[in-house]
Scaffold this active site. Structure first.
Site, PDB file in Angstrom:
ATOM      1  N   TYR A 151       0.829  -1.199   0.000  1.00 18.82           N
ATOM      2  CA  TYR A 151       0.000   0.000   0.000  1.00 18.82           C
ATOM      3  C   TYR A 151       0.863   1.247   0.000  1.00 18.82           C
ATOM      4  CZ  TYR A 151      -2.971   3.704   1.793  1.00 18.82           C
ATOM      5  OH  TYR A 151      -3.624   4.888   1.945  1.00 18.82           O
ATOM      6  N   TRP A 153       1.418   5.634  -1.666  1.00 20.53           N
ATOM      7  CA  TRP A 153       1.125   6.707  -2.625  1.00 20.53           C
ATOM      8  C   TRP A 153       2.025   6.663  -3.843  1.00 20.53           C
ATOM      9  CZ3 TRP A 153      -1.649  11.422  -3.440  1.00 20.53           C
ATOM     10  CH2 TRP A 153      -2.838  11.478  -2.731  1.00 20.53           C
TER      11      TRP A 153
HETATM   12  P1  PGD Z   1       4.559   7.774   1.049  1.00 22.77           P
HETATM   13  O1  PGD Z   1       5.519   8.622   1.787  1.00 22.77           O
HETATM   14  O2  PGD Z   1       3.774   8.422  -0.021  1.00 22.77           O
HETATM   15  O3  PGD Z   1       3.605   7.198   2.169  1.00 22.77           O
HETATM   16  O4  PGD Z   1       1.737   6.287   3.459  1.00 22.77           O
HETATM   17  P2  PGD Z   1       2.550   6.005   2.138  1.00 22.77           P
HETATM   18  O5  PGD Z   1       3.264   4.712   2.326  1.00 22.77           O
HETATM   19  O6  PGD Z   1       1.688   6.163   0.958  1.00 22.77           O
HETATM   20  O7  PGD Z   1       5.308   6.499   0.497  1.00 22.77           O
HETATM   21  C1  PGD Z   1       5.379   6.174  -0.823  1.00 22.77           C
HETATM   22  C2  PGD Z   1       6.715   5.519  -1.093  1.00 22.77           C
HETATM   23  O8  PGD Z   1       6.671   5.018  -2.423  1.00 22.77           O
HETATM   24  C3  PGD Z   1       7.898   6.462  -1.015  1.00 22.77           C
HETATM   25  O9  PGD Z   1       8.898   5.924  -0.193  1.00 22.77           O
HETATM   26  C4  PGD Z   1       8.377   6.571  -2.455  1.00 22.77           C
HETATM   27  O10 PGD Z   1       9.776   6.732  -2.612  1.00 22.77           O
HETATM   28  C5  PGD Z   1       7.925   5.263  -3.047  1.00 22.77           C
HETATM   29  N1  PGD Z   1       7.706   5.321  -4.488  1.00 22.77           N
HETATM   30  C6  PGD Z   1       7.291   6.387  -5.204  1.00 22.77           C
HETATM   31  N2  PGD Z   1       7.232   6.062  -6.504  1.00 22.77           N
HETATM   32  C7  PGD Z   1       7.602   4.776  -6.625  1.00 22.77           C
HETATM   33  C8  PGD Z   1       7.725   3.886  -7.738  1.00 22.77           C
HETATM   34  O11 PGD Z   1       7.472   4.225  -8.879  1.00 22.77           O
HETATM   35  N3  PGD Z   1       8.127   2.629  -7.481  1.00 22.77           N
HETATM   36  C9  PGD Z   1       8.411   2.208  -6.216  1.00 22.77           C
HETATM   37  N4  PGD Z   1       8.812   0.950  -6.073  1.00 22.77           N
HETATM   38  N5  PGD Z   1       8.317   3.029  -5.147  1.00 22.77           N
HETATM   39  C10 PGD Z   1       7.908   4.294  -5.352  1.00 22.77           C
HETATM   40  C11 PGD Z   1       0.756   7.224   3.507  1.00 22.77           C
HETATM   41  C12 PGD Z   1      -0.324   6.815   4.513  1.00 22.77           C
HETATM   42  O12 PGD Z   1       0.115   7.191   5.824  1.00 22.77           O
HETATM   43  C13 PGD Z   1      -1.617   7.426   4.241  1.00 22.77           C
HETATM   44  S1  PGD Z   1      -2.211   7.418   2.637  1.00 22.77           S
HETATM   45  C14 PGD Z   1      -2.394   7.935   5.231  1.00 22.77           C
HETATM   46  S2  PGD Z   1      -3.865   8.723   4.873  1.00 22.77           S
HETATM   47  C15 PGD Z   1      -2.103   7.768   6.646  1.00 22.77           C
HETATM   48  N6  PGD Z   1      -2.081   9.001   7.353  1.00 22.77           N
HETATM   49  C16 PGD Z   1      -1.539   9.081   8.570  1.00 22.77           C
HETATM   50  C17 PGD Z   1      -1.858  10.109   9.526  1.00 22.77           C
HETATM   51  O13 PGD Z   1      -2.687  10.995   9.289  1.00 22.77           O
HETATM   52  N7  PGD Z   1      -1.214  10.073  10.713  1.00 22.77           N
HETATM   53  C18 PGD Z   1      -0.347   9.113  11.038  1.00 22.77           C
HETATM   54  N8  PGD Z   1       0.228   9.108  12.239  1.00 22.77           N
HETATM   55  N9  PGD Z   1      -0.053   8.143  10.163  1.00 22.77           N
HETATM   56  C19 PGD Z   1      -0.594   8.099   8.955  1.00 22.77           C
HETATM   57  N10 PGD Z   1      -0.247   7.089   8.109  1.00 22.77           N
HETATM   58  C20 PGD Z   1      -0.864   6.911   6.822  1.00 22.77           C
END
Ligand code: PGD
Length: 855
Positions: A151, A153
């Site tokens: 899971y 973004w």
């Molecule tokens: P990102 O930092 O977007 O966080 O958590 P999520 O895991 O989505 O991580 C995406 C990762 O994907 C990054 O490390 C990036 O480098 C990698 N990536 C990007 N592009 C690519 C690609 O093309 N290939 C590969 N292999 N990797 C790639 C987000 C999640 O956190 C979400 S959506 C929510 S809503 C939650 N919100 C909260 C919150 O409000 N408060 C807390 N405490 N915790 C939360 N966690 C949740």
């Protein structure tokens, strides 16, 4: 010279890449009618990211600058300026395997994950290793032991969609355990279908032009759109900013912000009324207003009568007949900390003016997070403006430009997750339930498969799929049976994790428990561009390209579908980085004969996919004459370096959410059992859950400021960060602009800070029974007393000491579900303590450094 080419040359003069010195493209073929595939070594290239359509400047093949391609509003989006850092900082350079895993994959010392040394291995060797160990796990433990419900973004782009590419590989190679729901709206997306018959949180909102023309009051309730609209799931078109700016300029609309934090949005609307309730008490606050509206007779009886179900069954609770506790203003005020006159005034304002309640999602990312949105719908029903222009509620104005009118145009498709593969006794791939080889050896897929639905094989896997935020619980307790939305789910016994496109070591709650959980399975494979904490917790890490090192295509504005943007490769691939698509293609080759044919749909490369999606959209546009657009054939579109922009129609400009339902609730019945808005759900009643009743209910959260015997003093809100996308962009120099004492800032109310003896700039420890982090104090009056804010997404930095030196909020959060109904995460329910850091030496930050490599 044909028309098209002439047009291309004419337009070329205004295109972004004014002097395209294309590597690999000679002068003689520069004007041929073919796709220009090379990178621009010196010039500007158009691409897109979650944070917008960007032009990136390169010099001698190096990215040096990035900017938005257009200015939509006065609101500045800093995220758009850090592309060079995203290409060059904290990158993983080589394919790496954890030392103990490489020495003995059958007994790989998983307890050393995160602290072991790493060994550089040739890419081909790692591919063979993964194929072999995956096959072994499936053979020994079944497909239910392979978790790929990965899971996150990821990044923008419809071809290089890492998560779907993983599912496609996992499906075709034999199946996997997936996950249900998401972290964003875990509670709301399950409760809302029971209440209004649709998921609601990801639905188009009453259009902004309608709001601006008709609303007299806009309530921004637990949302910070000025931060969250910096990004979108596809790529933002910044229409949301444009409309919030227009709202600010509308002097006849009153803006009220209800939030324990006076957020960037509240500050932007400088004349807005700021109401700061005790965190996690919005349900009580709304119940108090409902009680007042009922007792004063000011609620809309006709709306309740004609459009809702079960108000009469909810009333005994509201009036206190079932529990001797009337949910009146005094009661609500004691819980939410807002005086009862203000609550009364708010209710009066709402009911006597056309009012749009715009809610964020933070309030449902809390213990009993199902309740606030259910209560909000009930309150809106009593106000009686649902389905009227500019009235009612909206759960997505803060997200991906909700409310920006939907454009009339074509939609770009994307790679699909395929169906599960079948193999013969020699282990060769022979087809799927929905696809087979023809007599020429071409693989013909009959139907596009969507992850998690449809196929018979998947029924078995979906028996094991579990709510995504229960991942640590599932890893730690295989075989445990949990309730979920009226069903029972048995956790699988996971022994192999494959994660791409997410950062679960940062995004999941209670990091210290999560670390234990991640040290259980035998194998963890991660694709990452950067040395994130999740990459550091893996056994095998493949370095992947960023979106700036490959070609792709995306749309902008998830609701508006306004632009189709070519995402052009900006620079050559970094060091050994490969596209996820390449890695899975190579894994298919190593895994089974003929598998790659199905995976790549008979050998398609990125351009074949991009062109296929574009051509399908182009055909749609050409087939429908009223779809006015300047859409051109693919070659011209690609070479031109400009987005295709569609316009909205009058219908979408005037669109009102639930307007048809209001017009005729019989003909346009909702998808609920009664066809009406359900204030009481017989379906939920039958589930018999003690933590989610059949009507909106106030439940005390497991930790909150009003509880007896508080385990800690301050309520921590871990909002979405303003200057990152979750953990993305953490390593860029933008951090220097917001970090305090070189750590994640923690907002502390000025009176609390006085008591703590802390001032802005101090290094502080934020801690509770679950863990401890270091953060930089930011003392402010823009937060309610007793509340602190530590934004989620800081890269965890505690592998060596157990204390996170970078302020990752999830070290402090609680990993229990919202309730048995939705099993969402409760990241905004946590009490913490704070003290000034006392050590002599400031611990060195290692969050963005490489891990230990074996010599
Ligand atoms: P990102 O930092 O977007 O966080 O958590 P999520 O895991 O989505 O991580 C995406 C990762 O994907 C990054 O490390 C990036 O480098 C990698 N990536 C990007 N592009 C690519 C690609 O093309 N290939 C590969 N292999 N990797 C790639 C987000 C999640 O956190 C979400 S959506 C929510 S809503 C939650 N919100 C909260 C919150 O409000 N408060 C807390 N405490 N915790 C939360 N966690 C949740």
């Amino acid at each position: 010279m044909n028309e098209n080419r002439r047009d291309f040359l004419k337009k070329g003069a205004t295109a972004i890449a004014a002097t395209p010195l294309l590597s690999g493209v000679t002068a003689s073929n520069l004007f041929a009618d073919e796709v220009k595939k090379g990178v621009v070594k010196n010039g500007e290239t158009l691409t897109a990211a979650h944070w917008g359509m960007l032009k990136v400047t390169t010099k001698n093949g190096i990215a040096v600058k990035s900017e938005p391609i257009q200015k939509t509003s006065e609101i500045y989006n800093p995220l758009q300026h850090y592309t060079p850092d995203m290409i060059y900082k904290s990158r993983i350079k080589h394919t790496m395997v954890r030392k103990s895993y490489l020495e003995n994959p059958d007994s790989p010392k998983p307890e050393l994950r995160g602290i072991d040394e790493w060994v550089e291995v040739p890419y081909e060797e790692a591919i063979k290793l993964v194929a072999k160990e995956l096959k072994k796990t499936r053979a020994q433990k079944g497909l239910q032991s392979v978790f790929a419900g990965s899971y996150g973004w990821k990044s923008s782009g419809n071809v290089h969609n890492s998560i779907i590419l993983l599912h496609r590989f996992m499906n075709l190679s034999g199946g996997f355990v997936g996950s249900l729901g998401d972290y964003s709206t875990g509670a709301s997306q399950i409760i809302m279908p029971h209440v209004v018959g649709s998921i609601e949180v990801y639905e188009q909102q009453t259009s902004w032009p309608v709001v601006l023309e008709n609303s007299k009051v806009v309530v921004i309730w637990g949302a910070n759109p000025l931060a969250t609209l910096r990004i979108a799931w596809t790529a933002t078109d910044e229409q949301g900013f444009k409309y919030f700016e227009e709202l600010k300029n509308k002097k006849d609309i009153k803006v009220i912000v209800i939030d324990p934090i006076r957020s960037e949005t509240a500050q932007y609307f400088d004349k807005a009324q700021w109401i700061a309730p005790v965190p996690n008490t919005d349900t009580a606050m709304m119940l108090g207003m409902m009680h007042y509206l009922y007792e004063s007779g000011k609620y809309d009886k006709e709306f309740i009568e004609n459009y809702t179900y079960g108000f009469d069954k909810f009333l005994p609770y509201l009036l206190g007949k079932t529990d001797n506790t009337p949910k009146n203003l005094e009661w609500a005020s004691k819980i939410c900390g807002i005086d009862k006159d203000t609550l009364k005034e708010l209710a009066d304002t709402f009911v006597s003016n056309r009012t749009m309640l715009m809610s964020g999602w933070g309030m449902q990312r809390a213990h009993h997070g199902e309740q606030p949105h259910w209560a909000m719908v009930t309150l809106a029903a009593m106000i009686g403006q649902i389905g009227l222009p500019g009235g009612g509620f909206g759960l997505s104005y803060h997200y991906s430009n909700g409310g920006a009118p939907t454009c009339k145009g074509a939609v770009i498709g994307g790679v699909n997750s395929a169906s599960v593969g079948k193999f013969n006794e020699k282990g060769e791939f022979i087809g799927t339930d929905t696809g087979e080889f023809d007599k020429h050896g071409r693989f013909v897929a009959k139907a596009a498969a969507v992850a998690g639905t449809g196929q018979s094989w998947l029924q078995k896997a979906t028996d094991y799929a579990f709510p995504v935020a229960r991942i640590a619980d599932a890893l730690l307790h295989p075989g445990k049976v949990i309730d979920h939305d009226g069903k029972k789910i048995t956790y699988p016994d996971i022994d192999f994790i494959y994660w791409v496109g997410g950062n679960p070591l940062v995004h999941h709650q209670d990091t210290n428990t999560n670390l234990k959980a991640w040290r259980k399975p035998r194998t963890v494979v991660v694709h990452e561009a950067y040395w994130t904490p999740t990459a550091k917790m893996a056994d095998i890490v493949f370095p992947v390209t960023t979106e700036y090192e490959r070609n792709d295509i995306t749309m902008t504005g998830d609701y508006s579908n306004m632009n189709i943007v070519p995402m052009k490769q900006v620079v050559e691939k970094y060091r050994e980085a490969k596209d996820d698509y390449q890695i899975f293609t190579d894994l298919c080759k190593a895994y089974a004969k003929n598998l790659v044919v199905a995976y790549t749909d008979n050998g398609k490369d990125e351009f074949d996919w991009i062109k296929e999606y574009y051509d399908a959209a182009y055909a749609q546009v050409k087939a429908i004459p009223e779809l006015v657009s300047d859409m051109k054939p693919f070659e011209e579109f690609w070479n031109e370096n400009k987005p295709v922009t569609f316009a909205s129609s009058q219908d979408s400009d005037n669109w009102v959410r639930l307007g048809e339902f209001r017009e005729d609730p019989v003909l346009n019945a909702l998808g609920t059992p009664s066809g009406l808005i359900e204030i009481y759900s017989d379906t939920i009643e039958k589930m018999g859950y003690d933590d989610c009743k059949a009507h909106p209910t106030w439940f005390e959260p497991i930790e909150w400021l009003g509880m007896k015997d508080k385990p800690a003093k301050y309520h921590m809100i871990s909002s979405h960060p303003t200057d990152r996308l979750h953990s993305q962009l953490s390593q860029t120099s933008l951090r220097e602009k917001y970090a305090i004492a070189n750590r994640e800032p923690v907002w502390i109310n000025e009176n609390d800070a006085k008591e703590l003896g802390v001032k802005t700039g101090d290094l502080v420890c934020v801690f509770n029974a679950r863990g401890e982090v270091l953060a930089g104090a930011y003392v402010t009056k823009n937060i309610k007393e007793g509340v602190v804010k530590l934004a989620e997404g800081a890269w965890y930095d505690g592998f060596d000491s157990g204390i996170c030196k970078n302020g990752s909020a999830n070290v402090l959060t609680i990993d229990i579900p919202t309730s048995k109904l939705a099993n969402g995460n409760i990241s905004h329910t946590a009490l913490v303590n704070i003290r000034k850091y006392q050590g002599d030496e400031t611990p060195k930050l290692t969050a963005f450094s490489e891990p230990k490599f074996s010599k």
